[in-house]
Design a protein around this motif. Structure first.
Motif, PDB file in Angstrom:
ATOM      1  N   SER A  18       0.832  -1.210   0.000  1.00 47.28           N
ATOM      2  CA  SER A  18       0.000   0.000   0.000  1.00 47.28           C
ATOM      3  C   SER A  18       0.864   1.257   0.000  1.00 47.28           C
ATOM      4  O   SER A  18       0.569   2.218  -0.710  1.00 47.28           O
ATOM      5  CB  SER A  18      -0.940  -0.001   1.201  1.00 47.28           C
ATOM      6  OG  SER A  18      -1.870  -1.058   1.104  1.00 47.28           O
ATOM      7  N   ALA A  21       2.349   1.710  -3.412  1.00 45.99           N
ATOM      8  CA  ALA A  21       1.280   2.138  -4.324  1.00 45.99           C
ATOM      9  C   ALA A  21       0.983   3.625  -4.143  1.00 45.99           C
ATOM     10  O   ALA A  21       0.808   4.359  -5.123  1.00 45.99           O
ATOM     11  CB  ALA A  21       0.022   1.303  -4.094  1.00 45.99           C
ATOM     12  N   ILE A  22       0.931   4.075  -2.898  1.00 39.03           N
ATOM     13  CA  ILE A  22       0.675   5.491  -2.619  1.00 39.03           C
ATOM     14  C   ILE A  22       1.792   6.361  -3.184  1.00 39.03           C
ATOM     15  O   ILE A  22       1.537   7.387  -3.827  1.00 39.03           O
ATOM     16  CB  ILE A  22       0.487   5.712  -1.097  1.00 39.03           C
ATOM     17  CG1 ILE A  22      -0.845   5.100  -0.648  1.00 39.03           C
ATOM     18  CG2 ILE A  22       0.564   7.192  -0.740  1.00 39.03           C
ATOM     19  CD1 ILE A  22      -1.004   4.980   0.864  1.00 39.03           C
ATOM     20  N   ALA A  25       1.493   6.485  -6.955  1.00 34.78           N
ATOM     21  CA  ALA A  25       0.358   7.337  -7.340  1.00 34.78           C
ATOM     22  C   ALA A  25       0.688   8.815  -7.138  1.00 34.78           C
ATOM     23  O   ALA A  25       0.356   9.648  -7.979  1.00 34.78           O
ATOM     24  CB  ALA A  25      -0.888   6.947  -6.543  1.00 34.78           C
ATOM     25  N   VAL A  31      -2.355   3.349 -10.489  1.00 34.88           N
ATOM     26  CA  VAL A  31      -1.945   2.122  -9.811  1.00 34.88           C
ATOM     27  C   VAL A  31      -3.153   1.221  -9.581  1.00 34.88           C
ATOM     28  O   VAL A  31      -4.157   1.661  -9.021  1.00 34.88           O
ATOM     29  CB  VAL A  31      -1.282   2.434  -8.445  1.00 34.88           C
ATOM     30  CG1 VAL A  31      -0.950   1.144  -7.694  1.00 34.88           C
ATOM     31  CG2 VAL A  31      -0.030   3.280  -8.630  1.00 34.88           C
ATOM     32  N   TRP A  32      -3.017  -0.015 -10.009  1.00 32.70           N
ATOM     33  CA  TRP A  32      -3.981  -1.055  -9.668  1.00 32.70           C
ATOM     34  C   TRP A  32      -3.397  -1.779  -8.470  1.00 32.70           C
ATOM     35  O   TRP A  32      -2.364  -2.444  -8.582  1.00 32.70           O
ATOM     36  CB  TRP A  32      -4.171  -2.014 -10.843  1.00 32.70           C
ATOM     37  CG  TRP A  32      -4.953  -1.413 -11.949  1.00 32.70           C
ATOM     38  CD1 TRP A  32      -4.519  -0.497 -12.872  1.00 32.70           C
ATOM     39  CD2 TRP A  32      -6.323  -1.644 -12.231  1.00 32.70           C
ATOM     40  NE1 TRP A  32      -5.540  -0.163 -13.718  1.00 32.70           N
ATOM     41  CE2 TRP A  32      -6.659  -0.863 -13.358  1.00 32.70           C
ATOM     42  CE3 TRP A  32      -7.302  -2.450 -11.660  1.00 32.70           C
ATOM     43  CZ2 TRP A  32      -7.931  -0.856 -13.912  1.00 32.70           C
ATOM     44  CZ3 TRP A  32      -8.563  -2.460 -12.219  1.00 32.70           C
ATOM     45  CH2 TRP A  32      -8.872  -1.663 -13.321  1.00 32.70           C
ATOM     46  N   LEU A  33      -4.017  -1.630  -7.304  1.00 35.08           N
ATOM     47  CA  LEU A  33      -3.551  -2.268  -6.077  1.00 35.08           C
ATOM     48  C   LEU A  33      -4.378  -3.531  -5.862  1.00 35.08           C
ATOM     49  O   LEU A  33      -5.569  -3.462  -5.568  1.00 35.08           O
ATOM     50  CB  LEU A  33      -3.699  -1.309  -4.890  1.00 35.08           C
ATOM     51  CG  LEU A  33      -3.310  -1.861  -3.520  1.00 35.08           C
ATOM     52  CD1 LEU A  33      -1.838  -2.283  -3.495  1.00 35.08           C
ATOM     53  CD2 LEU A  33      -3.598  -0.821  -2.438  1.00 35.08           C
ATOM     54  N   PHE A  59      -5.861   7.161   0.126  1.00 32.39           N
ATOM     55  CA  PHE A  59      -5.342   6.786  -1.187  1.00 32.39           C
ATOM     56  C   PHE A  59      -5.512   7.952  -2.150  1.00 32.39           C
ATOM     57  O   PHE A  59      -6.584   8.558  -2.214  1.00 32.39           O
ATOM     58  CB  PHE A  59      -6.117   5.608  -1.770  1.00 32.39           C
ATOM     59  CG  PHE A  59      -5.819   4.272  -1.142  1.00 32.39           C
ATOM     60  CD1 PHE A  59      -4.665   4.024  -0.419  1.00 32.39           C
ATOM     61  CD2 PHE A  59      -6.722   3.236  -1.300  1.00 32.39           C
ATOM     62  CE1 PHE A  59      -4.411   2.792   0.136  1.00 32.39           C
ATOM     63  CE2 PHE A  59      -6.476   1.987  -0.754  1.00 32.39           C
ATOM     64  CZ  PHE A  59      -5.316   1.763  -0.034  1.00 32.39           C
ATOM     65  N   GLU A  62      -5.449   8.160  -8.007  1.00 38.37           N
ATOM     66  CA  GLU A  62      -4.838   7.298  -9.019  1.00 38.37           C
ATOM     67  C   GLU A  62      -4.805   5.823  -8.626  1.00 38.37           C
ATOM     68  O   GLU A  62      -4.446   4.979  -9.440  1.00 38.37           O
ATOM     69  CB  GLU A  62      -3.403   7.764  -9.329  1.00 38.37           C
ATOM     70  CG  GLU A  62      -3.314   9.093 -10.020  1.00 38.37           C
ATOM     71  CD  GLU A  62      -3.415  10.287  -9.063  1.00 38.37           C
ATOM     72  OE1 GLU A  62      -3.405  11.422  -9.560  1.00 38.37           O
ATOM     73  OE2 GLU A  62      -3.516  10.090  -7.833  1.00 38.37           O
ATOM     74  N   ILE A  63      -5.149   5.492  -7.375  1.00 37.01           N
ATOM     75  CA  ILE A  63      -5.120   4.095  -6.924  1.00 37.01           C
ATOM     76  C   ILE A  63      -6.487   3.457  -7.123  1.00 37.01           C
ATOM     77  O   ILE A  63      -7.509   3.983  -6.686  1.00 37.01           O
ATOM     78  CB  ILE A  63      -4.691   3.985  -5.447  1.00 37.01           C
ATOM     79  CG1 ILE A  63      -3.234   4.412  -5.299  1.00 37.01           C
ATOM     80  CG2 ILE A  63      -4.890   2.558  -4.934  1.00 37.01           C
ATOM     81  CD1 ILE A  63      -2.692   4.335  -3.888  1.00 37.01           C
ATOM     82  N   PRO A  65      -8.068   0.062  -6.006  1.00 36.71           N
ATOM     83  CA  PRO A  65      -7.978  -1.209  -5.276  1.00 36.71           C
ATOM     84  C   PRO A  65      -8.872  -2.256  -5.949  1.00 36.71           C
ATOM     85  O   PRO A  65      -9.988  -1.951  -6.365  1.00 36.71           O
ATOM     86  CB  PRO A  65      -8.504  -0.869  -3.885  1.00 36.71           C
ATOM     87  CG  PRO A  65      -8.444   0.623  -3.791  1.00 36.71           C
ATOM     88  CD  PRO A  65      -8.655   1.112  -5.186  1.00 36.71           C
TER      89      PRO A  65
END
Length: 174
Positions: A18, A21-22, A25, A31-33, A59, A62-63, A65
């Motif tokens: 995570s 990913a942050i 982003a 970002v595909w988390l 988040f 751009e994330i 989940p």
């Protein structure tokens, strides 16, 4: 410093996955988390935070989940694996089975493959083939420090210099 808007699939939605990913982003990457528990990933999508591991850290927009590995991997050829060591091989096998065109894969998984005690670069080459650009990302760093914007450092190691430089650009920030 943003390096553009190349989408990246981050596989592993724990604290380190995570946090990375942050950071990605924040640096301008969609970002595909992905996490293995669809119900938990739905909660992350609704709450727009990983309250279990990184409370009070929203988040960026751009994330995305998701608990759908196919959706995450269909969105990009850039993959960052941040899963526990005992599922590293099976995660790479899932990527290889999808025959992702132009796949480039990095990991921030620590340790060795359980059972064989093989380093992950050997596992990656065996599963993905020697022609697939791969890299490892390693700290000393902590997820909470990264999301707080505190000074920290990571190292990127790869036998693919262009890929390593691209990764450094993805994670670079001031």
């Amino acid at each position: 410093m943003s390096t553009g808007s190349s989408p990246i699939a981050v596989l592993g939605a724990g604290s380190w996955g995570s946090a990375l990913a942050i950071l990605l982003a924040r640096n301008g990457h969609p970002v595909w988390l992905w996490g293995r528990d669809p119900a938990r990933m739905l909660t992350l999508a609704q709450d727009r935070t990983n309250s279990c591991y990184l409370p009070n850290t929203p988040f960026p927009d751009e994330i995305i989940p998701t608990g759908d590995l196919d959706a995450a991997l269909a969105a990009t050829s850039e993959v960052l694996v941040v899963v526990p060591s005992h599922v590293f091989r099976v995660t790479l096998e899932s990527c290889a089975a999808r025959r992702i065109p132009g796949l480039r894969l990095a990991w921030a998984t620590k340790g060795l493959e359980p059972g064989t005690q093989r380093p992950f670069h050997e596992v990656a080459e065996e599963v993905l083939g020697p022609e697939t650009p791969t890299a490892v990302i390693s700290g000393p760093s902590f997820a909470k420090e990264v999301v707080a914007g505190l000074p920290t450092a990571v190292t990127v190691a790869s036998r693919f210099p262009d890929y390593a430089r691209w990764l450094v650009g993805c994670f670079w920030w001031f």
